[in-house]
Design an enzyme around this catalytic site. Structure first.
Site, PDB file in Angstrom:
ATOM      1  N   TYR A   1       0.757  -1.190   0.298  1.00 37.66           N
ATOM      2  CA  TYR A   1      -0.094   0.029  -0.304  1.00 37.66           C
ATOM      3  C   TYR A   1       0.998   1.545  -0.439  1.00 37.66           C
ATOM      4  CZ  TYR A   1      -3.998  -2.703   1.356  1.00 37.66           C
ATOM      5  OH  TYR A   1      -4.867  -4.045   0.745  1.00 37.66           O
TER       6      TYR A   1
ATOM      7  N   LYS B   1       4.019 -15.507   3.254  1.00 33.50           N
ATOM      8  CA  LYS B   1       3.493 -16.243   1.908  1.00 33.50           C
ATOM      9  C   LYS B   1       5.335 -16.105   1.785  1.00 33.50           C
ATOM     10  CE  LYS B   1       1.263 -17.535  -1.580  1.00 33.50           C
ATOM     11  NZ  LYS B   1       0.822 -19.396  -1.281  1.00 33.50           N
TER      12      LYS B   1
ATOM     13  N   ASP C   1      -2.589 -18.362   2.883  1.00 33.56           N
ATOM     14  CA  ASP C   1      -3.501 -18.917   2.078  1.00 33.56           C
ATOM     15  C   ASP C   1      -4.022 -19.629   2.806  1.00 33.56           C
ATOM     16  OD1 ASP C   1      -1.273 -19.859   1.329  1.00 33.56           O
ATOM     17  OD2 ASP C   1      -1.186 -20.960  -0.042  1.00 33.56           O
TER      18      ASP C   1
ATOM     19  N   ASP D   1     -11.391  -8.503   7.235  1.00 32.68           N
ATOM     20  CA  ASP D   1     -12.911  -8.480   6.203  1.00 32.68           C
ATOM     21  C   ASP D   1     -13.372  -9.999   6.141  1.00 32.68           C
ATOM     22  OD1 ASP D   1     -12.216  -5.851   6.051  1.00 32.68           O
ATOM     23  OD2 ASP D   1     -12.944  -5.886   4.061  1.00 32.68           O
TER      24      ASP D   1
ATOM     25  N   ASP E   1      -5.236  -6.732   5.937  1.00 33.88           N
ATOM     26  CA  ASP E   1      -6.772  -5.903   5.746  1.00 33.88           C
ATOM     27  C   ASP E   1      -7.907  -7.271   4.948  1.00 33.88           C
ATOM     28  OD1 ASP E   1      -8.220  -3.912   4.558  1.00 33.88           O
ATOM     29  OD2 ASP E   1      -7.130  -3.612   2.778  1.00 33.88           O
TER      30      ASP E   1
END
Ligand code: NAD
Length: 362
Positions: free
Chosen positions: A141, A191, A223, A251, A247
């Protein structure tokens, strides 16, 4: 205590949920004998309309002068085609950076009375109580270079993921410190099988973990973590992860516990704490009086605890939320097909009444 707070309602449902959170904060101040001072400023689309800037200097200075900032949400389809500097979200990203708020704490708790609202079976979701500790100022970001280059044939878009050792170290320390106050299990999500940033992340988190032998550390690829969050959400305690993974996973956690509208967050570690619901500006329901204000109200509870150290006051707000849900009050996002729904204001009223009536119960 003097509670100096800057309020940034922002866009869409932001003003609707923020006004309920401020009413509750006002009720807490009155009940517990604190002095509340609110300075309301513009951010995001609201600021773009008035000042042509998603984070005007007057807003930033007010935030820096206060002890804590309460934000609603930013973003609106009318600005979606703006250049990056003139997008509402750019104002929020800049605010986070200016405040130095690098640690984003996002609890996702299943309320017993909402167990039937989760899309998962009750026996799977029961007992879910997760704290996501998300790094907020690094990664994709903020990384440079970033661009969309349309000059040569096919358009090329570039973003950069960068993490430095000190950035990982400081967020890891916060994660371990918080895990120590909970069930002492920290899952670091990365990851590392694909990304260099993640390999450094894993190495640094492991090293920091040696200073917290009482906390059980495990690592998982993002994942797998996303899958486990759906299969066995109650198995998580603290999830420590980088900006974008946090992020997305938070959610997802919101969906698991019943609604994104319930989730609160605190961004700490910098000059001034920033408190905001996890959800966005929800343009699809803005202006209808149906938004769930509990994420914003619970963000006020986090503010009372993390910035002001007012634990009893924070618990009072949280108890108000539990009581309202237990008594069957539901905004539209929380209601089953046959359940009666209440408006944003009515839900705010319930929590305010609980907080204010406390004196009578004490
Ligand atoms: P969103 O969180 O705004 O909405 C996703 C879905 O959840 C929608 O169906 C919405 O109606 C529902 N929802 C969200 N909050 C709710 C609440 N309090 N009560 C009831 N229902 C609720 O995400 P989106 O639709 O992807 O994004 C909309 C805008 O918000 C975009 O401009 C995006 O950039 C912005 N956004 C801002 C923030 C922020 O300010 N921190 C975070 C995420 C998205």
């Amino acid at each position: 205590m003097q509670l100096d707070v800057t309020s940034l309602p922002g866009d869409g449902i932001g003003p609707e949920v923020t006004s309920q959170a401020i009413r509750v904060l006002d009720g807490v101040a009155a009940r517990f004998g604190h002095e509340l001072s609110i300075d309301e400023k513009e951010i995001g689309g609201a600021a773009l309309k008035q000042f042509g800037n998603p984070l005007p200097d007057s807003t930033l200075q007010a935030c820096l002068r206060s002890k804590a900032v309460l934000l609603g949400a930013v973003g609106s389809p009318e600005f979606d085609r703006n250049s990056r500097n003139l997008r509402p979200e750019t104002g929020l990203l800049r605010l986070r950076r200016e405040l130095g708020a690098f640690a984003n704490l996002r609890p996702a708790v299943l309320y017993e009375s909402l167990a039937n609202r989760s899309p998962l079976r009750e026996e799977v979701v029961r007992g879910t109580d997760i704290l996501i500790v998300r790094e907020l100022l690094g990664g994709l970001y903020f990384g440079e270079p970033r661009s969309i280059n349309e000059s040569t044939g096919a358009t090329v878009a570039t973003n950069t993921m960068t993490y430095t050792e000190p950035e990982i170290e400081r967020i890891a320390r916060i994660g371990f410190q918080l895990a120590r106050t909970r069930r002492r299990q920290l899952l670091s999500v990365d990851k590392a099988n694909v990304l260099e940033c993640s390999r450094l992340w894993r190495e640094v988190v492991t090293r920091v973990g040696q200073h917290f032998p009482e906390v059980q550390l495990a690592h998982m690829y993002v994942d797998s973590a996303a899958m486990l969050l759906v299969l066995k959400p109650s198995s998580f305690d603290v999830i420590l992860t980088e900006n974008m993974f946090g992020d997305i996973l938070s959610d997802q956690a919101g969906g698991v516990v019943g609604s994104l509208g319930l989730l609160a967050s605190a961004s700490v570690g910098g000059l001034v704490g920033l408190y905001e619901p996890v959800h966005g500006s929800a343009p699809d329901i803005a202006g209808q009086g149906v938004a769930n204000p509990l994420g914003a109200i619970l963000s006020v509870a986090m503010m009372l605890r993390h910035t002001f150290g007012l634990h009893k006051e924070a618990e009072c707000v949280e108890a108000g939320v539990v009581a309202a849900l237990k008594a069957g009050f539901r905004t539209r996002d929380l209601a089953g097909a046959s359940e009666r729904t209440v408006s944003t204001d009515e839900m705010g009223n319930q929590i305010l009444q609980f907080v204010s009536d406390g004196a009578a119960r004490d």
